[in-house]
Design a protein around this motif. Structure first.
Motif, PDB file in Angstrom:
ATOM      1  N   PRO A  32       0.743  -1.139  -0.112  1.00 56.19           N
ATOM      2  CA  PRO A  32       0.009  -0.003  -0.083  1.00 56.19           C
ATOM      3  C   PRO A  32       0.613   1.214  -0.147  1.00 56.19           C
ATOM      4  CG  PRO A  32      -0.753  -1.730   1.636  1.00 56.19           C
ATOM      5  CD  PRO A  32       0.509  -2.196   1.107  1.00 56.19           C
ATOM      6  N   VAL A  33       0.380   2.314  -0.561  1.00 60.01           N
ATOM      7  CA  VAL A  33       0.943   3.557  -0.609  1.00 60.01           C
ATOM      8  C   VAL A  33       0.160   4.455   0.394  1.00 60.01           C
ATOM      9  CG1 VAL A  33       1.403   5.605  -1.807  1.00 60.01           C
ATOM     10  CG2 VAL A  33       1.824   3.392  -2.876  1.00 60.01           C
ATOM     11  N   LEU A  34       1.092   5.107   1.433  1.00 61.30           N
ATOM     12  CA  LEU A  34       0.428   6.104   2.391  1.00 61.30           C
ATOM     13  C   LEU A  34       1.351   7.369   2.629  1.00 61.30           C
ATOM     14  CD1 LEU A  34      -1.105   3.430   4.010  1.00 61.30           C
ATOM     15  CD2 LEU A  34      -1.101   5.529   5.585  1.00 61.30           C
ATOM     16  N   ALA A  36       0.883  11.937   3.230  1.00 63.11           N
ATOM     17  CA  ALA A  36       0.258  13.217   3.245  1.00 63.11           C
ATOM     18  C   ALA A  36       0.801  14.130   2.107  1.00 63.11           C
ATOM     19  CB  ALA A  36       0.443  14.016   4.516  1.00 63.11           C
ATOM     20  N   TRP A  85      -1.720  -2.828   8.280  1.00 62.24           N
ATOM     21  CA  TRP A  85      -0.939  -3.730   7.603  1.00 62.24           C
ATOM     22  C   TRP A  85       0.328  -4.073   7.672  1.00 62.24           C
ATOM     23  CZ3 TRP A  85       2.874  -2.096   4.330  1.00 62.24           C
ATOM     24  CH2 TRP A  85       2.880  -0.474   3.965  1.00 62.24           C
ATOM     25  N   ALA A 117      12.124  15.568   5.157  1.00 63.91           N
ATOM     26  CA  ALA A 117      11.697  14.786   3.913  1.00 63.91           C
ATOM     27  C   ALA A 117      11.084  16.166   3.223  1.00 63.91           C
ATOM     28  CB  ALA A 117      10.655  13.680   4.027  1.00 63.91           C
ATOM     29  N   GLU A 149       6.166   6.902  -5.656  1.00 61.73           N
ATOM     30  CA  GLU A 149       5.191   6.995  -4.386  1.00 61.73           C
ATOM     31  C   GLU A 149       5.824   6.155  -3.225  1.00 61.73           C
ATOM     32  OE1 GLU A 149       4.847   5.316  -7.355  1.00 61.73           O
ATOM     33  OE2 GLU A 149       4.024   3.155  -7.219  1.00 61.73           O
ATOM     34  N   ARG A 155      14.796   7.107   0.634  1.00 61.13           N
ATOM     35  CA  ARG A 155      13.984   7.139   1.929  1.00 61.13           C
ATOM     36  C   ARG A 155      14.552   6.480   3.294  1.00 61.13           C
ATOM     37  NH1 ARG A 155       8.772   3.405   1.405  1.00 61.13           N
ATOM     38  NH2 ARG A 155       8.208   4.360   3.564  1.00 61.13           N
ATOM     39  N   PHE A 163       5.924   2.074  10.295  1.00 62.07           N
ATOM     40  CA  PHE A 163       6.435   2.467   9.154  1.00 62.07           C
ATOM     41  C   PHE A 163       6.336   3.859   8.929  1.00 62.07           C
ATOM     42  CE2 PHE A 163       7.049   1.504   4.407  1.00 62.07           C
ATOM     43  CZ  PHE A 163       8.364   1.157   4.470  1.00 62.07           C
ATOM     44  N   TRP A 164       5.780   4.562   9.634  1.00 61.52           N
ATOM     45  CA  TRP A 164       5.752   6.217   9.320  1.00 61.52           C
ATOM     46  C   TRP A 164       7.057   6.873   9.823  1.00 61.52           C
ATOM     47  CZ3 TRP A 164       3.159   5.067  14.190  1.00 61.52           C
ATOM     48  CH2 TRP A 164       3.663   5.980  15.407  1.00 61.52           C
ATOM     49  N   LYS A 168       9.647   8.870   3.535  1.00 56.07           N
ATOM     50  CA  LYS A 168       9.960   8.848   2.170  1.00 56.07           C
ATOM     51  C   LYS A 168      10.531  10.085   1.692  1.00 56.07           C
ATOM     52  CE  LYS A 168       5.590   7.339   1.224  1.00 56.07           C
ATOM     53  NZ  LYS A 168       4.433   6.777   0.481  1.00 56.07           N
ATOM     54  N   TRP A 184       3.505  13.268  12.130  1.00 59.34           N
ATOM     55  CA  TRP A 184       2.615  12.373  12.547  1.00 59.34           C
ATOM     56  C   TRP A 184       2.597  12.505  14.099  1.00 59.34           C
ATOM     57  CZ3 TRP A 184      -1.372  11.732   9.728  1.00 59.34           C
ATOM     58  CH2 TRP A 184      -1.288  11.514   8.390  1.00 59.34           C
TER      59      TRP A 184
HETATM   60  N1  LIG Z   1       7.705  12.017   3.370  1.00 63.46           N
HETATM   61  C1  LIG Z   1       6.676  11.115   3.734  1.00 63.46           C
HETATM   62  N2  LIG Z   1       7.189  10.004   4.182  1.00 63.46           N
HETATM   63  C2  LIG Z   1       6.142   9.133   4.774  1.00 63.46           C
HETATM   64  C3  LIG Z   1       4.986   9.455   4.993  1.00 63.46           C
HETATM   65  C4  LIG Z   1       4.674  10.626   4.561  1.00 63.46           C
HETATM   66  O1  LIG Z   1       3.376  11.255   4.631  1.00 63.46           O
HETATM   67  N3  LIG Z   1       5.582  11.638   3.858  1.00 63.46           N
HETATM   68  N4  LIG Z   1       4.128   8.500   5.484  1.00 63.46           N
HETATM   69  C5  LIG Z   1       4.486   7.590   6.372  1.00 63.46           C
HETATM   70  C6  LIG Z   1       3.607   6.437   6.522  1.00 63.46           C
HETATM   71  S1  LIG Z   1       2.470   6.813   7.559  1.00 63.46           S
HETATM   72  C7  LIG Z   1       3.803   5.029   6.225  1.00 63.46           C
HETATM   73  S2  LIG Z   1       2.851   3.888   6.798  1.00 63.46           S
HETATM   74  C8  LIG Z   1       4.887   4.957   5.152  1.00 63.46           C
HETATM   75  C9  LIG Z   1       4.274   4.310   3.874  1.00 63.46           C
HETATM   76  O2  LIG Z   1       5.152   4.024   2.878  1.00 63.46           O
HETATM   77  P1  LIG Z   1       4.802   3.323   1.823  1.00 63.46           P
HETATM   78  O3  LIG Z   1       3.885   4.292   0.878  1.00 63.46           O
HETATM   79  O4  LIG Z   1       6.132   3.062   0.913  1.00 63.46           O
HETATM   80  O5  LIG Z   1       3.864   2.068   1.955  1.00 63.46           O
HETATM   81  O6  LIG Z   1       5.791   6.051   4.651  1.00 63.46           O
HETATM   82  C10 LIG Z   1       5.824   6.968   5.617  1.00 63.46           C
HETATM   83  N5  LIG Z   1       6.931   7.936   5.086  1.00 63.46           N
END
Ligand SMILES: Nc1nc2c(c(=O)[nH]1)N[C@H]1C(S)=C(S)[C@@H](COP(=O)(O)O)O[C@H]1N2
Ligand SMILES: [Mo]
Length: 206
Positions: A32-34, A36, A85, A117, A149, A155, A163-164, A168, A184
């Motif tokens: 999944p991709v998550l 903001a 997940w 980031a 994405e 990252r 994982f937050w 990324k 977060w």
């Molecule tokens: N720059 C950035 N990194 C981020 C996020 C974000 O919103 N912005 N969300 C985080 C969250 S909540 C999760 S669960 C993971 C999801 O990574 P994925 O999209 O590669 O699965 O990235 C994390 N890294």
């Protein structure tokens, strides 16, 4: 029996040790991709840099080529998202955070890392967690460059925590003294985020 129980029971059938799945999580094969905000685009990595700053002897601004020239490590880890997940055995390649901090000269007063980031995202973690061998600035996933994405070009990977914490589109590693909430964490997520203790959200929210 509900979805979560069925998913957990199915682990054994799939050949996994069920104890690898933290409480309240389900296993998925998908990725999944998550995040903001928007996915940043990079036409040209010559303008990309990674800054290592804060409580270091020598602030670094590494170019893409300089990062690639550093020793590279492969790590395999299970990822656990706070939205429940989990994905097992993901493989990543990149540069150890510990090597980057060595190169910058980590100062004794530093206790935490604040990862920065693109678009102002940030995430905090204690130093001990980012000095683990599996904590890397990753630029490849399953032997391919990161998908846009999922964080292209690079990252952070913080093992063992939700994982937050694994920011990324990473652009900076800031060394700080004392803990400071990231994006977060300021919005209700736990300051530490241990999946095994289900540290999803603050226990006492305002
Ligand atoms: N720059 C950035 N990194 C981020 C996020 C974000 O919103 N912005 N969300 C985080 C969250 S909540 C999760 S669960 C993971 C999801 O990574 P994925 O999209 O590669 O699965 O990235 C994390 N890294
Ligand atoms: Mo997440």
């Amino acid at each position: 029996m509900g979805f979560f129980d069925r998913n957990r029971r199915n682990l054994e059938k799939l050949g996994y040790d069920p104890s690898r799945l933290p409480p309240g999580q389900y296993l998925t094969e998908r990725f999944p991709v998550l995040h903001a905000g928007d996915v940043p685009t990079y036409d040209d990595l010559s303008t990309w840099s990674l800054r290592v700053f804060g409580l270091v002897d020598q602030e670094l601004t590494l170019s893409w080529d300089e990062l690639m020239a550093m020793p590279q490590t492969d790590v395999t880890l299970d990822i656990h998202c706070v939205t429940k997940w989990s994905k097992f055995d993901t493989t990543w390649r990149g540069v150890k955070v510990a090597d980057l901090l060595d190169r910058a000269g980590l100062q004794g007063a530093a206790t935490h890392l604040l990862a920065h980031a693109e678009h102002g995202y940030s995430a905090n973690a204690p130093l001990a967690d980012v000095l683990l061998d599996e904590a890397i600035v990753a630029h490849r996933f399953e032997d391919e460059p990161l998908a846009p994405e999922h964080g292209y070009p690079a990252r952070l990977i913080v093992p063992r925590l939700y994982f937050w914490k694994s920011a990324k589109w990473l652009r900076g590693l800031e060394l700080i003294s004392g803990d400071r909430p990231g994006f977060w964490e300021r919005n209700g997520y736990h300051m530490y985020g241990d999946p095994w203790r289900e540290q999803r959200y603050w226990e006492h929210r305002p």
